[in-house]
Design an enzyme around this catalytic site. Structure first.
Site, PDB file in Angstrom:
ATOM      1  N   GLY A  28     -16.135  15.495   8.232  1.00 47.75           N
ATOM      2  CA  GLY A  28     -17.114  14.847   7.642  1.00 47.75           C
ATOM      3  C   GLY A  28     -17.263  13.274   8.555  1.00 47.75           C
ATOM      4  NE  ARG A  40      -7.583  27.764   7.261  1.00 49.14           N
ATOM      5  CZ  ARG A  40      -7.859  27.311   6.071  1.00 49.14           C
ATOM      6  NH1 ARG A  40      -7.178  26.176   5.802  1.00 49.14           N
ATOM      7  NH2 ARG A  40      -8.685  27.744   5.042  1.00 49.14           N
ATOM      8  CG  ASP A  57      -6.668  14.999   5.247  1.00 44.93           C
ATOM      9  OD1 ASP A  57      -7.770  15.049   5.688  1.00 44.93           O
ATOM     10  OD2 ASP A  57      -6.162  14.949   4.012  1.00 44.93           O
ATOM     11  N   GLY A  58      -7.503  16.246   8.032  1.00 38.93           N
ATOM     12  CA  GLY A  58      -7.767  17.647   8.692  1.00 38.93           C
ATOM     13  C   GLY A  58      -7.552  17.657  10.328  1.00 38.93           C
ATOM     14  CB  THR A  81     -11.527   9.533   5.817  1.00 34.26           C
ATOM     15  OG1 THR A  81     -12.306   9.915   4.422  1.00 34.26           O
ATOM     16  CG2 THR A  81     -10.306   8.888   5.803  1.00 34.26           C
ATOM     17  CG  ASP A 104     -12.841  10.565   0.864  1.00 29.71           C
ATOM     18  OD1 ASP A 104     -14.002  10.100   0.581  1.00 29.71           O
ATOM     19  OD2 ASP A 104     -12.441  11.902   1.042  1.00 29.71           O
ATOM     20  CG  ASP A 161      -8.126  10.435   1.836  1.00 30.70           C
ATOM     21  OD1 ASP A 161      -8.340  10.339   3.062  1.00 30.70           O
ATOM     22  OD2 ASP A 161      -8.240  11.606   1.264  1.00 30.70           O
ATOM     23  CG  MET A 180     -18.407  11.703  -1.298  1.00 33.24           C
ATOM     24  SD  MET A 180     -18.940  12.178   0.367  1.00 33.24           S
ATOM     25  CE  MET A 180     -19.978  13.243   0.237  1.00 33.24           C
ATOM     26  NE  ARG A 200     -12.378  16.112  -0.015  1.00 34.04           N
ATOM     27  CZ  ARG A 200     -12.354  16.367   1.613  1.00 34.04           C
ATOM     28  NH1 ARG A 200     -12.299  17.542   1.613  1.00 34.04           N
ATOM     29  NH2 ARG A 200     -12.087  15.730   2.283  1.00 34.04           N
ATOM     30  CD  GLN A 248     -20.719   7.921  -2.193  1.00 36.95           C
ATOM     31  OE1 GLN A 248     -19.740   7.555  -2.579  1.00 36.95           O
ATOM     32  NE2 GLN A 248     -20.951   9.252  -2.522  1.00 36.95           N
TER      33      GLN A 248
END
Ligand code: F6P
Length: 366
Positions: A12, A85, A122-123, A144, A146, A148, A188, A190, A292
């Site tokens: 994101g 993936r 993180d991804g 991010t 977030d 996090d 936001m 998660r 955001q």
């Protein structure tokens, strides 16, 4: 031969991405090196036909002029772009995930790219670490809204998101008071409640619900009821999208799909319904969502992003690959990617900001 550095943005978006790109490009040019931007995460390499031969583009001082204050990313991004993936449609129409990471390694060799500066959460940084394990020289830049990611005090974009959320809470206050309503604002976050916590305290919410502190609806209702009985006949509840009741699960709008995580959402509406029913007060919900992530980065995030970009080039100079730049005030330093990804940075439930909130009467619904 000048060093040839690849750069991409994954996951994101976050305000400040363009400032990082600009700092990387200018600092690299200053060293006499070249920078190449990969479009849309790894899409520019793995889906070349989509880009008319422009999936990996040379970035010059001209390409990055005037973008420090601009939101989004000039390279584009994707949160369905995990090369390990990669969703691939089969002849029967089904989608299966295939590992295409070897193609990235081969493309780097073919394009004579010496290293990758991966800007992501993180991804994306886990992907970078996987590519490092396959022999690619990588440096990570944490991003991010977030906030996090472990091993960095802060990620750029976070405080801009907090600013947006705080502004929304401020605006809701007046209409909530005018109508004697309760508002539930979903922000936001998660797994970590940083945006909810910071904006909720700064915007003086009455209740803040975060994933780290499971809530009891009875406690939330009791706090709101107590306010109305005291004559303050309105209330603001700020809920992180990953907030969950004690013993319960967070709310999801969509289950996980190939190459994609489950989408969180719906907590505000659920809470608004419960509060209206149990408390008997008029309640509305508002989901701030991608607002955001958009818009101009505030000056703090621009500065942090520029510092991260310049620091990444210093790491290239030192040959400090396999690491991530991190904010460790007053400096920006390097930490091993593995250390940064070892565990997410969650809100400390006994930390100073949570204690501040409790001290000024904010409830966490616990
Ligand atoms: O950047 C992280 C994040 O903002 C999460 O908090 C949120 O759940 C997610 O991105 C949503 O991303 P998208 O809707 O783009 O998949």
């Amino acid at each position: 031969m000048p060093m040839r550095i690849a750069i991409n943005t994954g996951g994101g978006d976050a305000p400040g991405l363009n400032a990082v790109i600009r700092a990387v490009v200018l600092a690299a040019i200053n060293e006499g090196w070249e920078v190449y931007g990969i479009r849309d995460g790894f899409g520019g390499i793995l889906d070349p036909e989509k880009y008319n031969g422009q999936g990996v583009v040379r970035l010059t001082a001209e390409s990055v002029k005037g973008i420090t204050h601009v939101g989004g990313t000039i390279l584009g991004t994707s949160n369905r772009g995990n090369p390990m993936r990669w969703p691939q449609r089969q002849p029967d129409g089904t989608i299966v995930e295939v590992d295409r990471s070897d193609e990235i390694i081969k493309a780097f060799r073919r394009l004579k790219l010496d290293c990758l500066i991966a800007i992501g959460g993180d991804g994306s940084l886990s992907i970078a670490r996987h590519l490092r394990d396959k022999g690619l020289q990588v440096i990570g830049i944490p991003k991010t809204i977030d906030n996090d990611l472990g091993s960095t005090l802060m990620t750029f974009g976070f405080l801009t998101a907090v600013e947006t959320a705080t502004d929304a809470i401020d605006k809701l206050h007046s209409t909530a008071e005018a109508h004697k309503r309760t508002f539930v604002v979903e922000v936001m976050g998660r797994h970590a409640g940083w945006i909810a916590l910071f904006s909720g305290v700064a915007g003086t919410a009455d209740v803040i619900l975060i994933p780290e502190i499971p809530y009891r609806i009875e406690k939330v209702v009791a706090k709101i009821r107590e306010r109305y009985e005291r004559g303050r006949e309105f209330a603001i509840v700020v809920a992180a999208e990953g907030a969950k009741p004690v013993g319960g699960e967070p709310s999801f709008v969509e289950a996980a799909r190939p190459g994609q995580e489950a989408r969180y959402g719906g907590i505000a509406e659920k809470l608004a319904r419960q509060i209206a029913e149990m408390c008997g007060v008029e309640t509305r919900s508002l989901v701030l969502g991608h607002l955001q992530r958009g818009g101009q980065p505030i000056s703090y995030d621009r500065l942090l992003a520029l510092r991260f970009g310049a620091a990444a080039i210093e790491l290239v100079k030192r040959g400090d690959f396999g690491s991530m730049v991190s904010l460790d005030p007053p400096d920006v330093r390097a930490v091993p990617l593995g250390e940064a990804l070892a565990r997410p940075k969650l809100v400390d439930v006994n930390g100073d900001v949570v204690r501040t909130a409790r001290a000024i009467g904010i409830s966490f619904g616990d």
